[in-house]
Design a protein around this motif. Structure first.
Motif, mmCIF file in Angstrom:
data_model
loop_
_atom_site.group_PDB
_atom_site.id
_atom_site.type_symbol
_atom_site.label_atom_id
_atom_site.label_comp_id
_atom_site.label_asym_id
_atom_site.label_seq_id
_atom_site.Cartn_x
_atom_site.Cartn_y
_atom_site.Cartn_z
ATOM 1 N N GLU A 1 0.753 -1.076 -0.081
ATOM 2 C CA GLU A 1 0.183 -0.093 -0.081
ATOM 3 C C GLU A 1 0.740 1.297 -0.006
ATOM 4 O O GLU A 1 0.238 2.296 -0.115
ATOM 5 C CB GLU A 1 -1.007 0.211 1.028
ATOM 6 N N ASN A 2 2.095 1.200 0.142
ATOM 7 C CA ASN A 2 3.128 2.235 -0.057
ATOM 8 C C ASN A 2 3.880 2.330 -1.284
ATOM 9 O O ASN A 2 4.800 2.962 -1.618
ATOM 10 C CB ASN A 2 4.007 2.410 1.151
ATOM 11 N N GLY A 3 3.524 1.286 -2.192
ATOM 12 C CA GLY A 3 4.220 1.376 -3.701
ATOM 13 C C GLY A 3 5.455 0.563 -3.544
ATOM 14 O O GLY A 3 6.509 0.935 -4.468
ATOM 15 N N ARG A 4 5.916 -0.146 -2.394
ATOM 16 C CA ARG A 4 7.202 -0.632 -2.092
ATOM 17 C C ARG A 4 7.215 -2.425 -2.602
ATOM 18 O O ARG A 4 6.056 -2.863 -2.522
ATOM 19 C CB ARG A 4 7.417 -0.607 -0.897
ATOM 20 N N LEU A 5 8.101 -2.656 -2.960
ATOM 21 C CA LEU A 5 8.263 -4.250 -3.490
ATOM 22 C C LEU A 5 9.270 -4.772 -2.653
ATOM 23 O O LEU A 5 10.470 -4.124 -2.160
ATOM 24 C CB LEU A 5 8.659 -4.089 -4.992
ATOM 25 N N ALA A 6 9.349 -6.230 -2.335
ATOM 26 C CA ALA A 6 10.461 -6.759 -1.677
ATOM 27 C C ALA A 6 10.929 -7.976 -2.684
ATOM 28 O O ALA A 6 10.018 -8.788 -2.977
ATOM 29 C CB ALA A 6 9.729 -7.598 -0.471
ATOM 30 N N LEU A 7 11.997 -8.123 -2.899
ATOM 31 C CA LEU A 7 12.656 -9.192 -3.816
ATOM 32 C C LEU A 7 13.207 -10.016 -2.902
ATOM 33 O O LEU A 7 14.421 -9.793 -2.192
ATOM 34 C CB LEU A 7 13.588 -8.532 -4.755
ATOM 35 N N ILE A 8 12.865 -11.366 -2.761
ATOM 36 C CA ILE A 8 13.337 -12.164 -1.650
ATOM 37 C C ILE A 8 14.016 -13.341 -2.528
ATOM 38 O O ILE A 8 13.487 -13.939 -3.245
ATOM 39 C CB ILE A 8 12.212 -12.828 -0.952
ATOM 40 N N VAL A 9 15.388 -13.685 -2.178
ATOM 41 C CA VAL A 9 16.000 -14.751 -2.719
ATOM 42 C C VAL A 9 16.609 -15.673 -1.920
ATOM 43 O O VAL A 9 17.032 -15.431 -0.747
ATOM 44 C CB VAL A 9 17.395 -14.017 -3.447
ATOM 45 N N GLY A 10 16.307 -17.043 -2.099
ATOM 46 C CA GLY A 10 16.636 -18.094 -1.405
ATOM 47 C C GLY A 10 17.487 -19.255 -2.029
ATOM 48 O O GLY A 10 17.284 -19.206 -3.427
ATOM 49 N N ARG A 11 18.480 -19.848 -1.746
ATOM 50 C CA ARG A 11 19.339 -20.731 -2.617
ATOM 51 C C ARG A 11 19.651 -21.872 -1.565
ATOM 52 O O ARG A 11 20.271 -21.505 -0.432
ATOM 53 C CB ARG A 11 20.375 -19.973 -3.363
ATOM 54 N N PHE A 12 19.622 -23.047 -2.140
ATOM 55 C CA PHE A 12 20.378 -24.302 -1.243
ATOM 56 C C PHE A 12 21.700 -24.284 -2.208
ATOM 57 O O PHE A 12 21.759 -24.589 -3.400
ATOM 58 C CB PHE A 12 19.759 -25.308 -1.187
ATOM 59 N N ASP A 13 22.865 -24.415 -1.390
ATOM 60 C CA ASP A 13 24.035 -24.535 -2.285
ATOM 61 C C ASP A 13 24.352 -26.221 -2.074
ATOM 62 O O ASP A 13 24.931 -26.704 -0.948
ATOM 63 C CB ASP A 13 25.414 -23.722 -1.574
ATOM 64 N N LEU A 14 24.102 -26.812 -3.287
ATOM 65 C CA LEU A 14 24.329 -28.275 -3.197
ATOM 66 C C LEU A 14 25.673 -28.603 -3.939
ATOM 67 O O LEU A 14 25.812 -29.650 -4.158
ATOM 68 C CB LEU A 14 23.260 -28.742 -3.969
ATOM 69 N N GLU A 15 26.604 -27.703 -4.298
ATOM 70 C CA GLU A 15 27.721 -28.018 -5.046
ATOM 71 C C GLU A 15 28.560 -29.239 -4.416
ATOM 72 O O GLU A 15 28.866 -30.280 -5.121
ATOM 73 C CB GLU A 15 28.747 -26.948 -5.091
ATOM 74 N N HIS A 16 28.710 -29.367 -3.005
ATOM 75 C CA HIS A 16 29.616 -30.458 -2.481
ATOM 76 C C HIS A 16 28.925 -31.524 -2.225
ATOM 77 O O HIS A 16 29.248 -32.639 -1.730
ATOM 78 C CB HIS A 16 30.211 -29.524 -1.209
#
Length: 302
Positions: free
Chosen positions: A99-114
Protein backbone atom coordinates in the motif's frame (compact mmCIF):
# COMPACT_ATOMS: atom_id res chain seq x y z
CA UNK A 1 28.25 -42.03 -20.87
CA UNK A 2 26.90 -44.68 -18.48
CA UNK A 3 28.37 -45.21 -15.03
CA UNK A 4 27.63 -47.08 -11.84
CA UNK A 5 27.47 -45.61 -8.38
CA UNK A 6 28.67 -48.69 -6.54
CA UNK A 7 30.83 -51.40 -8.05
CA UNK A 8 28.42 -54.26 -8.80
CA UNK A 9 31.23 -56.70 -7.94
CA UNK A 10 31.81 -54.94 -4.61
CA UNK A 11 35.53 -54.67 -5.36
CA UNK A 12 35.73 -51.01 -4.37
CA UNK A 13 35.77 -49.72 -7.94
CA UNK A 14 32.97 -47.26 -7.28
CA UNK A 15 32.27 -44.56 -9.84
CA UNK A 16 30.82 -41.22 -8.82
CA UNK A 17 28.20 -39.94 -11.26
CA UNK A 18 29.32 -36.67 -12.92
CA UNK A 19 26.35 -34.78 -11.49
CA UNK A 20 28.33 -31.56 -10.75
CA UNK A 21 29.27 -31.27 -14.42
CA UNK A 22 25.58 -31.25 -15.36
CA UNK A 23 24.54 -28.73 -12.70
CA UNK A 24 27.02 -26.00 -13.48
CA UNK A 25 25.55 -22.73 -14.80
CA UNK A 26 25.03 -22.82 -18.53
CA UNK A 27 26.24 -19.67 -20.22
CA UNK A 28 24.32 -18.99 -23.39
CA UNK A 29 25.33 -16.42 -25.96
CA UNK A 30 23.47 -15.00 -28.88
CA UNK A 31 24.52 -15.70 -32.43
CA UNK A 32 26.67 -12.62 -33.22
CA UNK A 33 26.05 -12.96 -36.95
CA UNK A 34 22.28 -12.99 -36.46
CA UNK A 35 22.43 -10.00 -34.10
CA UNK A 36 24.61 -8.15 -36.61
CA UNK A 37 21.96 -8.64 -39.29
CA UNK A 38 19.35 -7.07 -37.00
CA UNK A 39 21.37 -3.88 -36.94
CA UNK A 40 21.99 -3.71 -40.70
CA UNK A 41 19.22 -1.32 -41.52
CA UNK A 42 19.16 1.92 -43.42
CA UNK A 43 17.18 3.52 -40.63
CA UNK A 44 19.18 4.05 -37.39
CA UNK A 45 17.60 2.79 -34.19
CA UNK A 46 18.22 2.75 -30.47
CA UNK A 47 18.87 -0.46 -28.52
CA UNK A 48 15.89 -2.32 -27.03
CA UNK A 49 15.25 -1.15 -23.45
CA UNK A 50 14.32 -4.70 -22.36
CA UNK A 51 16.92 -7.10 -23.80
CA UNK A 52 19.65 -4.54 -24.51
CA UNK A 53 20.64 -6.63 -27.51
CA UNK A 54 18.45 -6.01 -30.53
CA UNK A 55 17.42 -2.69 -32.10
CA UNK A 56 14.01 -1.26 -31.32
CA UNK A 57 11.31 -2.26 -33.82
CA UNK A 58 11.03 -2.67 -36.68
CA UNK A 59 7.24 -2.67 -36.14
CA UNK A 60 5.76 0.76 -35.32
CA UNK A 61 4.14 -0.54 -32.11
CA UNK A 62 7.44 -1.87 -30.76
CA UNK A 63 9.24 1.36 -31.67
CA UNK A 64 6.62 3.36 -29.80
CA UNK A 65 7.37 1.28 -26.71
CA UNK A 66 11.16 1.45 -27.19
CA UNK A 67 11.49 -2.33 -27.46
CA UNK A 68 12.32 -4.84 -30.20
CA UNK A 69 9.69 -6.99 -31.87
CA UNK A 70 10.88 -10.12 -30.05
CA UNK A 71 10.46 -8.60 -26.59
CA UNK A 72 7.16 -7.01 -27.58
CA UNK A 73 5.76 -10.40 -28.66
CA UNK A 74 6.97 -12.14 -25.51
CA UNK A 75 5.30 -9.51 -23.37
CA UNK A 76 2.02 -9.76 -25.28
CA UNK A 77 1.91 -13.58 -25.08
CA UNK A 78 2.40 -13.59 -21.33
CA UNK A 79 -0.22 -10.90 -20.76
CA UNK A 80 -2.70 -12.77 -22.97
CA UNK A 81 -2.29 -15.99 -20.97
CA UNK A 82 -2.85 -14.02 -17.76
CA UNK A 83 -5.97 -12.20 -18.99
CA UNK A 84 -7.63 -15.27 -20.49
CA UNK A 85 -6.63 -18.09 -18.12
CA UNK A 86 -4.79 -16.97 -14.99
CA UNK A 87 -6.69 -14.12 -13.36
CA UNK A 88 -6.27 -15.88 -10.00
CA UNK A 89 -2.52 -15.06 -10.26
CA UNK A 90 -0.53 -11.95 -11.09
CA UNK A 91 2.41 -11.11 -13.35
CA UNK A 92 2.36 -7.36 -12.60
CA UNK A 93 4.77 -5.60 -10.24
CA UNK A 94 2.16 -2.89 -9.60
CA UNK A 95 -0.15 -5.54 -8.12
CA UNK A 96 2.62 -7.04 -5.98
CA UNK A 97 3.62 -3.66 -4.50
CA UNK A 98 2.24 -2.89 -1.04
CA UNK A 99 0.00 0.00 0.00
CA UNK A 100 3.08 2.27 0.02
CA UNK A 101 4.15 1.28 -3.50
CA UNK A 102 7.11 -0.78 -2.25
CA UNK A 103 8.37 -4.15 -3.50
CA UNK A 104 10.35 -6.88 -1.75
CA UNK A 105 12.69 -9.11 -3.76
CA UNK A 106 13.38 -12.26 -1.74
CA UNK A 107 16.10 -14.67 -2.89
CA UNK A 108 16.84 -18.09 -1.41
CA UNK A 109 19.22 -20.81 -2.50
CA UNK A 110 20.50 -24.17 -1.32
CA UNK A 111 24.16 -24.57 -2.19
CA UNK A 112 24.29 -28.21 -3.29
CA UNK A 113 27.71 -28.12 -4.98
CA UNK A 114 29.51 -30.30 -2.44
CA UNK A 115 26.50 -32.54 -1.92
CA UNK A 116 26.26 -33.27 -5.62
CA UNK A 117 30.00 -33.85 -6.02
CA UNK A 118 29.70 -36.48 -3.28
CA UNK A 119 32.07 -35.00 -0.69
CA UNK A 120 29.36 -34.12 1.84
CA UNK A 121 27.51 -37.40 1.28
CA UNK A 122 30.65 -39.15 2.53
CA UNK A 123 30.25 -37.36 5.88
CA UNK A 124 27.19 -39.55 6.45
CA UNK A 125 27.92 -42.93 7.98
CA UNK A 126 26.25 -46.28 7.33
CA UNK A 127 26.94 -47.27 10.92
CA UNK A 128 27.95 -45.65 14.18
CA UNK A 129 31.40 -43.97 13.77
CA UNK A 130 32.69 -45.77 16.89
CA UNK A 131 31.50 -49.12 15.54
CA UNK A 132 33.74 -49.45 12.51
CA UNK A 133 34.34 -53.16 13.18
CA UNK A 134 37.64 -53.09 11.38
CA UNK A 135 36.40 -51.04 8.45
CA UNK A 136 38.17 -47.94 7.22
CA UNK A 137 36.57 -44.52 7.36
CA UNK A 138 35.80 -44.70 3.62
CA UNK A 139 34.07 -48.03 4.10
CA UNK A 140 31.97 -46.68 6.96
CA UNK A 141 30.93 -43.57 5.03
CA UNK A 142 27.93 -43.65 2.71
CA UNK A 143 28.72 -43.96 -0.95
CA UNK A 144 27.51 -41.00 -3.04
CA UNK A 145 25.43 -43.09 -5.40
CA UNK A 146 23.16 -41.55 -7.98
CA UNK A 147 20.08 -42.49 -5.93
CA UNK A 148 21.40 -40.63 -2.87
CA UNK A 149 22.35 -37.59 -4.89
CA UNK A 150 18.90 -37.54 -6.45
CA UNK A 151 17.24 -37.68 -3.03
CA UNK A 152 19.27 -34.63 -1.96
CA UNK A 153 18.10 -32.76 -5.03
CA UNK A 154 14.50 -33.91 -4.67
CA UNK A 155 14.36 -32.88 -1.01
CA UNK A 156 15.46 -29.32 -1.71
CA UNK A 157 13.22 -29.06 -4.76
CA UNK A 158 10.23 -30.25 -2.73
CA UNK A 159 10.95 -27.51 -0.21
CA UNK A 160 10.73 -24.79 -2.86
CA UNK A 161 7.58 -26.28 -4.38
CA UNK A 162 5.94 -26.01 -0.96
CA UNK A 163 7.15 -22.43 -0.44
CA UNK A 164 6.54 -20.94 -3.91
CA UNK A 165 5.77 -23.59 -6.53
CA UNK A 166 7.07 -23.28 -10.08
CA UNK A 167 5.29 -26.38 -11.37
CA UNK A 168 2.45 -25.44 -13.71
CA UNK A 169 0.12 -27.98 -12.09
CA UNK A 170 0.70 -26.59 -8.57
CA UNK A 171 -1.24 -23.48 -7.56
CA UNK A 172 0.42 -20.64 -5.70
CA UNK A 173 -2.72 -20.36 -3.57
CA UNK A 174 -1.80 -23.61 -1.77
CA UNK A 175 1.79 -22.56 -0.99
CA UNK A 176 3.41 -21.28 2.19
CA UNK A 177 3.75 -17.88 0.50
CA UNK A 178 -0.03 -17.66 0.12
CA UNK A 179 -0.47 -18.45 3.82
CA UNK A 180 1.86 -15.58 4.75
CA UNK A 181 0.78 -13.06 2.08
CA UNK A 182 -3.00 -12.89 2.25
CA UNK A 183 -5.04 -12.84 -0.98
CA UNK A 184 -6.31 -9.52 -2.33
CA UNK A 185 -8.79 -8.40 -4.94
CA UNK A 186 -11.02 -8.69 -6.81
CA UNK A 187 -9.95 -6.67 -9.85
CA UNK A 188 -12.14 -4.24 -11.72
CA UNK A 189 -13.14 -4.19 -15.38
CA UNK A 190 -13.81 -0.92 -17.22
CA UNK A 191 -15.90 -0.71 -20.37
CA UNK A 192 -16.84 2.29 -22.43
CA UNK A 193 -16.63 4.20 -25.69
CA UNK A 194 -13.05 4.63 -26.91
CA UNK A 195 -11.99 7.79 -28.71
CA UNK A 196 -8.43 7.71 -30.05
CA UNK A 197 -6.48 10.94 -30.39
CA UNK A 198 -5.36 9.92 -33.88
CA UNK A 199 -8.03 8.73 -36.26
CA UNK A 200 -7.86 4.98 -36.87
CA UNK A 201 -5.53 4.29 -33.94
CA UNK A 202 -6.31 1.11 -31.98
CA UNK A 203 -5.30 -0.27 -28.62
CA UNK A 204 -2.67 -3.00 -28.52
CA UNK A 205 -3.89 -6.48 -27.65
CA UNK A 206 -3.16 -7.16 -23.96
CA UNK A 207 -0.94 -4.08 -23.72
CA UNK A 208 -0.76 -2.07 -20.51
CA UNK A 209 -2.14 1.48 -20.34
CA UNK A 210 -2.85 4.04 -17.65
CA UNK A 211 -6.18 5.72 -16.94
CA UNK A 212 -5.83 9.22 -15.52
CA UNK A 213 -8.16 9.56 -12.54
CA UNK A 214 -8.77 12.84 -10.72
CA UNK A 215 -6.71 14.38 -9.19
CA UNK A 216 -4.15 13.11 -11.73
CA UNK A 217 -3.53 9.60 -10.35
CA UNK A 218 -2.68 7.02 -13.02
CA UNK A 219 -4.28 3.60 -12.69
CA UNK A 220 -2.55 0.71 -14.48
CA UNK A 221 -4.85 -1.37 -16.70
CA UNK A 222 -4.56 -4.06 -19.40
CA UNK A 223 -6.58 -3.96 -22.61
CA UNK A 224 -8.46 -7.23 -23.16
CA UNK A 225 -9.47 -6.92 -26.80
CA UNK A 226 -11.50 -10.13 -26.92
CA UNK A 227 -13.76 -8.90 -24.12
CA UNK A 228 -13.47 -5.21 -25.10
CA UNK A 229 -12.55 -4.13 -21.59
CA UNK A 230 -9.75 -2.78 -19.45
CA UNK A 231 -8.70 -4.93 -16.47
CA UNK A 232 -7.00 -3.24 -13.53
CA UNK A 233 -3.46 -4.48 -12.83
CA UNK A 234 -2.66 -2.20 -9.89
CA UNK A 235 -2.77 -2.47 -6.10
CA UNK A 236 -6.21 -0.97 -5.56
CA UNK A 237 -5.55 -0.25 -1.88
CA UNK A 238 -2.51 1.81 -2.86
CA UNK A 239 -4.57 3.54 -5.56
CA UNK A 240 -7.35 4.33 -3.09
CA UNK A 241 -4.83 5.74 -0.63
CA UNK A 242 -3.56 8.21 -3.24
CA UNK A 243 -7.08 9.07 -4.33
CA UNK A 244 -8.52 9.59 -0.84
CA UNK A 245 -5.49 10.75 1.10
CA UNK A 246 -5.91 8.15 3.83
CA UNK A 247 -5.54 4.40 4.16
CA UNK A 248 -7.58 1.42 5.26
CA UNK A 249 -5.73 -1.85 4.75
CA UNK A 250 -8.74 -3.78 3.49
CA UNK A 251 -8.79 -4.98 -0.13
CA UNK A 252 -12.56 -4.43 -0.39
CA UNK A 253 -12.14 -0.83 0.75
CA UNK A 254 -9.62 -0.22 -2.01
CA UNK A 255 -11.91 -1.83 -4.62
CA UNK A 256 -14.88 0.30 -3.58
CA UNK A 257 -12.94 3.58 -3.52
CA UNK A 258 -11.39 3.05 -6.96
CA UNK A 259 -14.72 1.89 -8.36
CA UNK A 260 -16.39 5.14 -7.25
CA UNK A 261 -13.66 7.18 -9.01
CA UNK A 262 -14.10 5.39 -12.35
CA UNK A 263 -16.80 7.57 -13.89
CA UNK A 264 -17.26 9.91 -16.83
CA UNK A 265 -14.58 10.41 -19.46
CA UNK A 266 -11.00 9.43 -18.59
CA UNK A 267 -7.75 9.99 -20.47
CA UNK A 268 -5.99 6.84 -21.69
CA UNK A 269 -2.19 7.06 -21.69
CA UNK A 270 0.37 4.61 -23.07
CA UNK A 271 3.72 4.14 -21.29
CA UNK A 272 6.48 4.37 -23.88
CA UNK A 273 9.61 3.50 -21.92
CA UNK A 274 11.51 3.82 -18.70
CA UNK A 275 11.74 7.44 -17.57
CA UNK A 276 9.88 8.81 -20.59
CA UNK A 277 6.63 10.73 -20.42
CA UNK A 278 3.49 8.79 -21.25
CA UNK A 279 1.90 9.21 -24.67
CA UNK A 280 -1.78 10.21 -24.71
CA UNK A 281 -3.67 7.58 -26.70
CA UNK A 282 -7.14 9.11 -26.34
CA UNK A 283 -10.10 8.83 -23.97
CA UNK A 284 -12.68 6.37 -22.73
CA UNK A 285 -16.20 7.40 -21.78
CA UNK A 286 -17.59 4.86 -19.35
CA UNK A 287 -20.97 3.54 -20.41
CA UNK A 288 -21.51 2.08 -16.96
CA UNK A 289 -19.71 1.89 -13.68
CA UNK A 290 -16.69 -0.35 -13.18
CA UNK A 291 -17.55 -3.89 -12.17
CA UNK A 292 -15.70 -6.56 -10.23
CA UNK A 293 -14.10 -9.29 -12.32
CA UNK A 294 -15.37 -12.73 -11.18
CA UNK A 295 -12.76 -15.15 -9.78
CA UNK A 296 -9.98 -12.55 -9.84
CA UNK A 297 -8.84 -12.71 -6.23
CA UNK A 298 -5.11 -13.44 -6.23
CA UNK A 299 -2.02 -13.80 -4.06
CA UNK A 300 0.11 -10.64 -4.45
CA UNK A 301 3.34 -12.51 -5.18
CA UNK A 302 5.21 -13.59 -8.30
Amino acid sequence: MPWWGQDPQRQGNDELPPVPQHTRPVVTSSDPQWVELQWKSEEPSQVCTVCGLRPQGPSPKAKERNVCDVCEQRRADRARAWATQNLDTTIWLDEVADENGRLALIVGRFDLEHWLDGSLVRTLAVREPNDQNGHTADQVAKNPSFARLRRVWETTRTFWQEVAPTDEDTALTTSLVARSVKPVGPRLEIRGKLSPKRSGDTLGRYHTYELVLPPGFRLSVVWDEDEQRFITCDNLVYAAKLLKGYLQRLPKWGVDQVKSALTGTLTVEEPVGYGARNKVWGTITLTRGAEEVPNSTYTPAI
